[in-house]
Design a protein around this motif. Structure first.
Motif, PDB file in Angstrom:
ATOM      1  N   LEU A  26      -6.578   8.052  -4.185  1.00 24.83           N
ATOM      2  CA  LEU A  26      -5.435   7.054  -3.756  1.00 24.83           C
ATOM      3  C   LEU A  26      -5.712   5.607  -2.605  1.00 24.83           C
ATOM      4  O   LEU A  26      -5.749   5.212  -2.576  1.00 24.83           O
ATOM      5  CB  LEU A  26      -4.223   8.040  -3.411  1.00 24.83           C
ATOM      6  CG  LEU A  26      -3.522   8.022  -5.070  1.00 24.83           C
ATOM      7  CD1 LEU A  26      -2.170   8.720  -3.906  1.00 24.83           C
ATOM      8  CD2 LEU A  26      -2.838   6.920  -5.994  1.00 24.83           C
ATOM      9  N   VAL A  27      -6.688   6.580  -1.708  1.00 26.06           N
ATOM     10  CA  VAL A  27      -7.186   6.497  -0.993  1.00 26.06           C
ATOM     11  C   VAL A  27      -8.171   5.235  -0.545  1.00 26.06           C
ATOM     12  O   VAL A  27      -8.453   4.421  -0.156  1.00 26.06           O
ATOM     13  CB  VAL A  27      -7.822   7.729   0.545  1.00 26.06           C
ATOM     14  CG1 VAL A  27      -8.557   6.953   1.488  1.00 26.06           C
ATOM     15  CG2 VAL A  27      -6.817   8.475   1.060  1.00 26.06           C
ATOM     16  N   LEU A  75      -1.737   3.586   4.359  1.00 28.58           N
ATOM     17  CA  LEU A  75      -1.506   4.544   4.005  1.00 28.58           C
ATOM     18  C   LEU A  75      -1.366   6.046   5.274  1.00 28.58           C
ATOM     19  O   LEU A  75      -0.619   6.962   4.949  1.00 28.58           O
ATOM     20  CB  LEU A  75      -3.487   4.802   4.218  1.00 28.58           C
ATOM     21  CG  LEU A  75      -4.547   4.297   3.194  1.00 28.58           C
ATOM     22  CD1 LEU A  75      -5.563   4.055   2.965  1.00 28.58           C
ATOM     23  CD2 LEU A  75      -3.248   5.059   1.292  1.00 28.58           C
ATOM     24  N   ILE A 129       0.925  -1.024  -0.086  1.00 29.04           N
ATOM     25  CA  ILE A 129      -0.277   0.002  -0.219  1.00 29.04           C
ATOM     26  C   ILE A 129      -0.009   1.251   0.523  1.00 29.04           C
ATOM     27  O   ILE A 129       0.884   2.409  -0.582  1.00 29.04           O
ATOM     28  CB  ILE A 129      -1.124  -0.044   1.383  1.00 29.04           C
ATOM     29  CG1 ILE A 129      -1.634  -1.162   1.127  1.00 29.04           C
ATOM     30  CG2 ILE A 129      -1.558   1.571   1.251  1.00 29.04           C
ATOM     31  CD1 ILE A 129      -2.891  -1.391  -0.325  1.00 29.04           C
ATOM     32  N   ALA A 181       1.966   6.439   4.091  1.00 34.54           N
ATOM     33  CA  ALA A 181       2.543   7.061   2.649  1.00 34.54           C
ATOM     34  C   ALA A 181       2.297   8.342   3.568  1.00 34.54           C
ATOM     35  O   ALA A 181       2.994   9.126   2.828  1.00 34.54           O
ATOM     36  CB  ALA A 181       1.672   6.715   1.937  1.00 34.54           C
ATOM     37  N   PHE A 214      -1.963  14.244  -2.729  1.00 30.57           N
ATOM     38  CA  PHE A 214      -2.190  12.444  -1.950  1.00 30.57           C
ATOM     39  C   PHE A 214      -3.849  13.006  -1.752  1.00 30.57           C
ATOM     40  O   PHE A 214      -4.311  13.363  -1.280  1.00 30.57           O
ATOM     41  CB  PHE A 214      -1.783  12.833   0.032  1.00 30.57           C
ATOM     42  CG  PHE A 214      -2.091  11.590   0.154  1.00 30.57           C
ATOM     43  CD1 PHE A 214      -1.340  10.137   0.294  1.00 30.57           C
ATOM     44  CD2 PHE A 214      -3.301  10.961   1.230  1.00 30.57           C
ATOM     45  CE1 PHE A 214      -0.836   9.233   1.101  1.00 30.57           C
ATOM     46  CE2 PHE A 214      -3.279   9.867   1.796  1.00 30.57           C
ATOM     47  CZ  PHE A 214      -2.086   8.965   1.728  1.00 30.57           C
ATOM     48  N   THR A 265       0.584   3.835  -2.968  1.00 34.22           N
ATOM     49  CA  THR A 265       0.071   5.081  -2.444  1.00 34.22           C
ATOM     50  C   THR A 265       1.498   6.402  -3.495  1.00 34.22           C
ATOM     51  O   THR A 265       0.985   7.481  -3.871  1.00 34.22           O
ATOM     52  CB  THR A 265      -0.496   5.089  -1.318  1.00 34.22           C
ATOM     53  OG1 THR A 265      -0.741   4.494  -1.097  1.00 34.22           O
ATOM     54  CG2 THR A 265      -0.438   6.411  -1.202  1.00 34.22           C
ATOM     55  N   SER A 294      -5.844   2.151  -2.431  1.00 32.81           N
ATOM     56  CA  SER A 294      -5.382   1.272  -1.322  1.00 32.81           C
ATOM     57  C   SER A 294      -6.046   0.575  -0.724  1.00 32.81           C
ATOM     58  O   SER A 294      -6.095  -0.669  -0.389  1.00 32.81           O
ATOM     59  CB  SER A 294      -4.774   2.196  -0.264  1.00 32.81           C
ATOM     60  OG  SER A 294      -3.890   2.667  -1.643  1.00 32.81           O
ATOM     61  N   THR A 310       1.205   9.408  -5.490  1.00 27.41           N
ATOM     62  CA  THR A 310       1.497  10.523  -5.119  1.00 27.41           C
ATOM     63  C   THR A 310       3.043  10.868  -6.513  1.00 27.41           C
ATOM     64  O   THR A 310       2.594  12.180  -6.448  1.00 27.41           O
ATOM     65  CB  THR A 310       2.469  10.533  -3.532  1.00 27.41           C
ATOM     66  OG1 THR A 310       0.863   9.863  -2.692  1.00 27.41           O
ATOM     67  CG2 THR A 310       1.729  12.081  -3.237  1.00 27.41           C
TER      68      THR A 310
END
Length: 421
Positions: A386-387, A361, A41, A364, A382, A45, A390, A49
């Motif tokens: 992406l959240v 997360l 992850i 990251a 961010f 991530t 993931s 980013t």
């Protein structure tokens, strides 16, 4: 139907409680099991980013160049590094801008608005009393330059058509030069020393930042073309900046400009172009391989980490099934369904992966904040996408890795399970 829904909800809540209890009872084992997911992850991530940051920085840089501007130059941006292909081409001359403008004025249907000549050099320095700024980007142009470039003034003004025509020794400077030479903030009206010439500052640009993180727009000095040649001579690089009417019709504008340049240079039909027409798409085509390389590396690292993590979770879940065989047999003997047992171990596997996803997360995000603090000029983003991505990957990993052990547990025979030692 309502009874089935209530039964499923009860089984889910019960499975969640059992999963939480098992994870708490085996904290270290659960963390080590989730480590592969955490690394995966973090990798995916940070990859996202980095790519988002490149896109943001690139878009900001292109905005500085101007989306509706093309450039007539000796070479081509799409083949940077292959300068030997163009070294024998004739130089671009500033007079081409006047000829292009005359043709534009005679054609009401032209896709072009105005052509602006530009001479530039990076081998320049500026001095004021005992202070000196080295390696500034000095540029000679005319009063129409602001039509083809971004950047507002924080103080003063741009030089006028009269000053440009007369070659008056005036200039507009970037924020870094202004703060470096005049820390007291009083800039406009002061004269700075360029080589052996005094040049009066008439304006200061607002801070703009760097182009692609490399060239600073705040380290530039702009002056009338004739004044520039008096200071630096005529051996500098020449570019013709051409503003187009509609940025969506850049290809048509480039075709028209190519025809004008061939006409100006009197090139016969069979002869290839001895000039380059450059625009932002050339930078985009060079950026794509970098982004693809980052994505490929990130996907490989992520895939390997998640594969190892999934194998580890599957292995530990099988171990957990073996350890709790008598418990499974007892629950089945008391009436637990296969669905209930399957759901129990599947939820436990997914929960371990979700915990790993949240830890990844958080890690990251911490790295991203650290980069923002250490390198404030480097754009990082961010994003919520992406959240979500993931967490979806975490859940999918949990389902895939926990499905086989969960099915195995659900198929255990109650009698054999109760006799298991």
């Amino acid at each position: 139907m309502n009874d089935r829904v209530r039964q499923l909800r009860y089984e889910t809540i019960e499975s969640l409680n059992i999963a939480v209890y098992q994870i708490k009872a085996n904290k270290i084992r659960s963390f080590l099991t989730a480590l592969g997911v955490i690394i995966g992850i973090v990798a995916i991530t940070m990859m996202g980013t980095a790519i988002n940051g490149i896109d943001i920085g690139f878009d900001r840089s292109l905005a500085m160049l101007g989306y509706d501007v093309v450039y007539v130059q000796k070479g081509s941006w799409s083949t940077m590094g292959s300068w030997w292909r163009y070294r024998n081409r004739p130089d671009i001359e500033t007079r081409y801008a006047d000829e292009i403008n005359r043709i534009i004025a005679d054609d009401p249907n032209s896709e072009l608005v105005v052509a602006v000549p530009q001479m530039s050099t990076i081998q320049a320095s500026a001095r004021y009393r005992d202070r000196e700024i080295l390696q500034i980007f000095a540029l000679g142009t005319n009063q129409d330059y602001p039509l083809t470039a971004s950047g507002d003034l924080s103080a003063g003004r741009f030089f006028t058509a009269q000053e440009s025509a007369a070659g008056d020794p005036v200039c507009v400077i970037g924020d870094d030069i202004a703060t470096g030479l005049f820390p007291d903030g009083r800039v406009v009206g002061k004269s700075i020393r360029l080589r052996n010439h005094n040049v009066r500052v008439v304006g200061v640009f607002k801070k703009q930042g760097k182009f692609l993180g490399l060239f600073s727009f705040d380290n530039q000095l702009i002056m009338p073309l004739r004044a520039f040649t008096k200071v630096y001579g005529k051996t500098s690089m020449v570019t013709i900046r051409v503003k187009v009417k509609d940025e969506k019709r850049i290809p048509e504008a480039k075709d028209e400009l190519t025809g004008l340049m061939r006409r100006i240079r009197r090139l016969p039909p069979a002869r290839a172009n001895d000039f380059g027409i450059n625009e932002q798409q050339a930078f985009k085509s060079q950026l794509d391989p970098i982004k693809n390389g980052i994505a490929a590396a990130g996907i490989f690292i992520t895939g390997m980490s998640l594969f190892v993590g999934a194998i580890g979770i599957m292995n530990i879940t099988f171990v957990s099934v073996k350890e709790r065989t008598r418990e499974i047999g007892l629950r089945k003997a008391l009436g637990a369904r296969r669905r209930t047992i399957l759901l129990q171990f599947l939820i436990e596997s997914v929960m371990i992966c979700l915990i790993g996803g949240f830890i990844g997360l958080a890690t990251a995000l911490s790295i991203t904040i650290l980069i923002q603090n250490l390198l404030p000029s480097f754009p990082v983003s961010f994003s919520p996408v992406l959240v979500v991505t993931s967490l979806v990957i975490s859940v999918a990993t949990g389902i895939i890795s926990g499905l086989a052990p969960a099915i195995t547990a659900s198929k255990l025979d109650p009698a054999d399970s109760l006799r298991y030692e």
